[in-house]
Write an enzyme that holds these catalytic residues in place. Structure first.
Site, short mmCIF file in Angstrom:
data_model
loop_
_atom_site.label_atom_id
_atom_site.label_comp_id
_atom_site.label_asym_id
_atom_site.label_seq_id
_atom_site.Cartn_x
_atom_site.Cartn_y
_atom_site.Cartn_z
CE LYS A 52 33.90 29.50 -0.25
NZ LYS A 52 33.39 28.20 -1.17
CD GLN A 96 30.03 26.06 -1.54
OE1 GLN A 96 30.79 27.15 -1.61
NE2 GLN A 96 30.91 25.05 -1.02
CG ASP A 119 36.33 27.51 -6.88
OD1 ASP A 119 36.98 28.01 -5.86
OD2 ASP A 119 35.01 26.94 -7.00
#
Ligand code: NDP
Length: 297
Positions: A52, A96, A119
């Site tokens: 990412k 994460q 997200d």
């Protein structure tokens, strides 16, 4: 002939278009920033985060990375999120998952400023999506929609079957498919581990989205001729390769090819799209927070 939907190519196009948005922001003196937070020793999580960060660098997003010891007190993670919420250079925050057991993952997701929740997992953003007013669509289902669009798949009036009901893939996917909106309007069925006779459902589907995490569980006999098959699954199975394993999807690609009208490969299908849509949400977040209008792909 089965069309192979090339996720790498579609993701590359999206990244190119995002670069234009990033330039527009730069012209106005803004640089989008994405903070990734890792609190885990899991090599797979480390790899995901570094990918990412690399994606950010490649398109011109400022990447900030915070790494916490997996056995650090939970408060350190909660405090880190608060600091990033207050940092004007950080437009998107990604913690994460999974986090260690001693950390309350729901508290973490709820503590991220919804405007920085790239997200799309904060309850406020989930609620907005369900209500048809999404701020940030979750990256994987949004990426699936973009693949359907790129492959000219008509979802309106189609029978769609989503296999899997997780909060990050199955549920938001089904939700987007039933929205009265472009790339929605599908008659949508959600299947899961308690579904009786999965094949009876998948066999009548025009569009199958497989997100169960079970290697090659859907084969050609479970599909109708010409169906579009989007394989979200990424499963490691033992194989005679250098690494000792290979990645396969939830769909038996070989057996599905021939029956399916179009199918995504694993790897090279949904995976690159998930990554591209994270960049999309970060650029969108930067645009919203700075007030600089940007054309999004
Ligand atoms: P979860 O394990 O959280 O959810 C799996 C879902 O599949 C559950 O709802 C489960 O049902 C259902 N399921 C499990 N077994 C069966 C079965 N035999 N028949 C029908 N349904 C079943 O997984 P995720 O949603 O997080 O991920 C799914 C897959 O997608 C994984 O392989 C993951 O690696 C991959 N993934 C890929 C991404 C990408 O970018 N390509 C991104 C995210 C995930 P129940 O609820 O009853 O337990």
């Amino acid at each position: 002939m089965t069309e192979i939907i090339d996720g790498d190519a579609v993701a590359a196009e999206i990244r190119d278009e995002l670069r234009e948005g990033i330039e527009a922001l730069a012209d106005a003196g803004e640089r989008p920033g994405l903070a990734t937070v890792l609190m885990s020793d899991d090599p797979a999580s480390e790899t995901y985060v570094s990918m990412k960060q690399r994606d950010c660098e490649e398109v011109g997003i400022e990447g900030v990375h915070v790494e916490l010891d997996a056995d650090a007190p939970a408060e350190e993670l909660y405090d880190t999120v608060e600091e990033l919420n207050d940092d004007p250079d950080v437009h998107g925050i990604l913690v994460q998952m999974p986090v260690p057991d001693h950390v309350d993952d729901r508290r973490v997701l709820r503590s991220i400023d919804p405007e920085k929740d790239v997200d799309g997992f904060h309850p406020e953003n989930v609620g907005r999506m369900v209500a048809g007013d999404a701020r940030f669509k979750p990256c994987t289902p949004h990426g699936v929609q973009k693949l359907l669009e790129a492959a000219d798949v008509e979802t309106e009036g189609a029978e769609a079957v989503v296999v899997g009901r997780s909060d990050i893939v199955g549920k938001p996917m089904a939700n987007l498919l039933v929205q009265k909106a472009p790339l929605g309007n599908a008659t949508t069925t959600v299947c899961h581990s308690r579904t009786e006779d999965l094949a009876a459902h998948t066999r009548r589907a025009d569009v199958v989205i497989a997100a169960a995490g079970v290697p090659e569980m859907i084969d050609g006999s479970m599909l109708t001729e010409g169906a579009t098959v989007i394989d979200v699954g990424v499963n490691r199975v033992e194989a005679d390769t250098e690494k000792g394993y290979e990645l396969v999807g939830d769909v038996d690609f070989e057996s599905a090819t021939g029956t399916a009208g179009a199918i995504t490969p694993v790897p090279g299908g949904v995976g690159p799209m998930t990554r591209a849509m994270l960049l999309y949400n970060t650029v969108k977040a930067a645009s919203r927070q700075s007030g600089v209008a940007v054309d999004l792909p």
